[in-house]
Write a protein that holds these residues in place. Sequence first.
Motif, PDB file in Angstrom:
ATOM      1  N   ASN A 474     -29.392 -16.885 -17.202  1.00 50.64           N
ATOM      2  CA  ASN A 474     -29.582 -18.136 -16.512  1.00 50.64           C
ATOM      3  C   ASN A 474     -28.872 -19.226 -17.811  1.00 50.64           C
ATOM      4  O   ASN A 474     -28.353 -20.153 -17.235  1.00 50.64           O
ATOM      5  CB  ASN A 474     -30.935 -18.131 -16.362  1.00 50.64           C
ATOM      6  CG  ASN A 474     -31.412 -17.395 -15.065  1.00 50.64           C
ATOM      7  OD1 ASN A 474     -30.242 -16.739 -14.450  1.00 50.64           O
ATOM      8  ND2 ASN A 474     -32.599 -17.086 -14.931  1.00 50.64           N
ATOM      9  N   HIS A 475     -29.197 -19.055 -19.073  1.00 50.03           N
ATOM     10  CA  HIS A 475     -28.902 -19.960 -20.041  1.00 50.03           C
ATOM     11  C   HIS A 475     -27.346 -20.120 -20.187  1.00 50.03           C
ATOM     12  O   HIS A 475     -26.979 -21.079 -20.118  1.00 50.03           O
ATOM     13  CB  HIS A 475     -29.497 -19.513 -21.279  1.00 50.03           C
ATOM     14  CG  HIS A 475     -29.082 -20.341 -22.637  1.00 50.03           C
ATOM     15  ND1 HIS A 475     -29.321 -21.908 -22.746  1.00 50.03           N
ATOM     16  CD2 HIS A 475     -28.167 -20.109 -23.525  1.00 50.03           C
ATOM     17  CE1 HIS A 475     -28.991 -22.385 -23.593  1.00 50.03           C
ATOM     18  NE2 HIS A 475     -28.085 -21.296 -24.118  1.00 50.03           N
ATOM     19  N   SER A 477     -24.918 -18.896 -17.867  1.00 52.80           N
ATOM     20  CA  SER A 477     -24.442 -19.583 -16.841  1.00 52.80           C
ATOM     21  C   SER A 477     -24.686 -21.053 -16.813  1.00 52.80           C
ATOM     22  O   SER A 477     -23.555 -21.753 -16.344  1.00 52.80           O
ATOM     23  CB  SER A 477     -25.248 -18.990 -15.540  1.00 52.80           C
ATOM     24  OG  SER A 477     -25.005 -17.521 -15.284  1.00 52.80           O
ATOM     25  N   GLY A 478     -25.744 -21.617 -17.181  1.00 53.41           N
ATOM     26  CA  GLY A 478     -25.713 -22.930 -17.267  1.00 53.41           C
ATOM     27  C   GLY A 478     -24.677 -23.595 -18.352  1.00 53.41           C
ATOM     28  O   GLY A 478     -24.444 -24.903 -18.212  1.00 53.41           O
ATOM     29  N   GLU A 479     -24.368 -22.915 -19.315  1.00 57.07           N
ATOM     30  CA  GLU A 479     -23.331 -23.200 -20.099  1.00 57.07           C
ATOM     31  C   GLU A 479     -21.880 -22.944 -19.534  1.00 57.07           C
ATOM     32  O   GLU A 479     -20.883 -22.862 -20.248  1.00 57.07           O
ATOM     33  CB  GLU A 479     -23.451 -22.613 -21.597  1.00 57.07           C
ATOM     34  CG  GLU A 479     -24.619 -22.945 -22.093  1.00 57.07           C
ATOM     35  CD  GLU A 479     -24.769 -24.160 -22.717  1.00 57.07           C
ATOM     36  OE1 GLU A 479     -23.548 -24.979 -23.122  1.00 57.07           O
ATOM     37  OE2 GLU A 479     -25.929 -25.043 -22.419  1.00 57.07           O
TER      38      GLU A 479
END
Length: 534
Positions: A474-475, A477-479
């Motif tokens: 998730n981290h 993907s957020g980047e």
Amino acid sequence: MSDNRKLKVFLPLLFALVLALGMFLGHKMPAARNSDSAIFFTNRRGSLQEVMDLLKYKYVDTLDLGEAQEEAIEGLLSHLDPHSVYIPPANVQEVNEDLDGNFEGIGVEFNIIRDTVNILNVIAGGPSDAAGVLTGDKILTVNDSVNVAGKGITSEKIRKLLRGPRNSTVKTTMLRGSKQLDVIIKRGVIPLYSVDAAYMAAPGTGYIKISKFSATTYTEFMEAARKLQKLGMEKLVIDLRQNGGGLLDAATRLADELLEGNKLIVYTQGKSSPRQDYKCTRPGVFEKGALTVLIDEGSASASEVLAGAVQDWDRGEIIGRRSFGKGLVQEPFDLSNGATLRLTVARYYLPSGRSIQKSYQNGREAYEEDIANRYSHGEFLNRDSIRPIDTVKFETAGGKTVYGGGGIMPDVFVPFDTTRYSPLLTQLYTRNVFGDFIYAYYTANAETFKKYKDAVAFNQEFTVSSELMNAFKNHASGEKINMAAMTGKDEAEVKLRLKALLARQLWRSEGFYMVTNTNDPVILRAIEELKNMK
């Protein structure tokens, strides 16, 4: 994967490697701090000084002569070998600190995340530890007036603010959770360790990772070797991969602990430098046990002295890939403006008589591109593709053929593992997605890691849970990383990296290597080779 596609994927990493090598390969050999440069100058002015004087007194506009002089010096050096370098006054202290093995500061590792200085690690027993600084603290101000939170802050600015003479103090304001704390830290001497890891890699087999050769390396190595011997070490792996060298004295003293008798370790000789022999002088801590030394294209200078002496005396096996090929000796000369000139004054020669300096006849640009060129023609993947320039045959003490003129050839070749660096993983590494995530995860879950008594227990007992893996995805993907492209191999590498970085938070570099080495093909091959060695 085609060669062109491989090159496209890995060239950014190779360029980064070349830049990293550049930071290390100018290190002086041998180690002398003081300079007698003044004795070489007379009252006669050369044409270069005449030109500088004319510019100073006669030129129509005002010039920055200091900058012009530096450019003139660098222009002169560009016609010499690639390791004769000019170090500006502003950089001398930092370079010398690296070789001295210490600096004076507050003892923390930090990173700038979203314009905020975050404490990543606090060195145990150091000044910040004594002052109560914790991993996860954020620095807001330094000495009351300097605000270090917000845009424009850089790592270099922070270092200048936090470093200073021992016993001087620095006042900081830290943010811990939602609470602001005033912390006064008394600066001290902070070690820069060169032995990154020392642990038992297999029953009876010790592993020592050396990242550079500094003034403290010999002492660090002796402490590590004795610790491992108490744990039952009978065989040893010395890892010199990506070790760009440093002090010749550190390498020869360490070699003396591995070789018996009064064997020649290396000798240096130049046009104006008489031959100087470096020989074994005392009984060593590990003269008898089976030995392997790991090298790669980043192993240079002092690393090649140690590996070459081991190879030339048939003391152990050299495993990995061809080393860098730096066989030139630099001596430092202190200049009147506070700068240092590291000038090549001699070559070093290994016990067989070979020099392993690679050619620099095609200029500095070609010299610096050598590592990328090795990859492009397949040397990283296939031993038969190794094409050193000006190769000359020599013989070891036992009659084995070795070569000069292009680095040290390994006895056992292990190819570069391309499967560990897919395009997805390369993005994650180069954009520091791992580092930012691990810092946030660790600071939020620090209490849960206290149950592991040491790095060995952590390596054996900790597994990356599905919850941790999903949080990382998730981290990432957020980047803006496309995690849907992750393969099964990628996922295994991500889990290994997450575990290794968590181990580093707790036990620094030793924890990191203890985890990553469990899946390192060069380490595994070294352990296998040692099983067949007496």
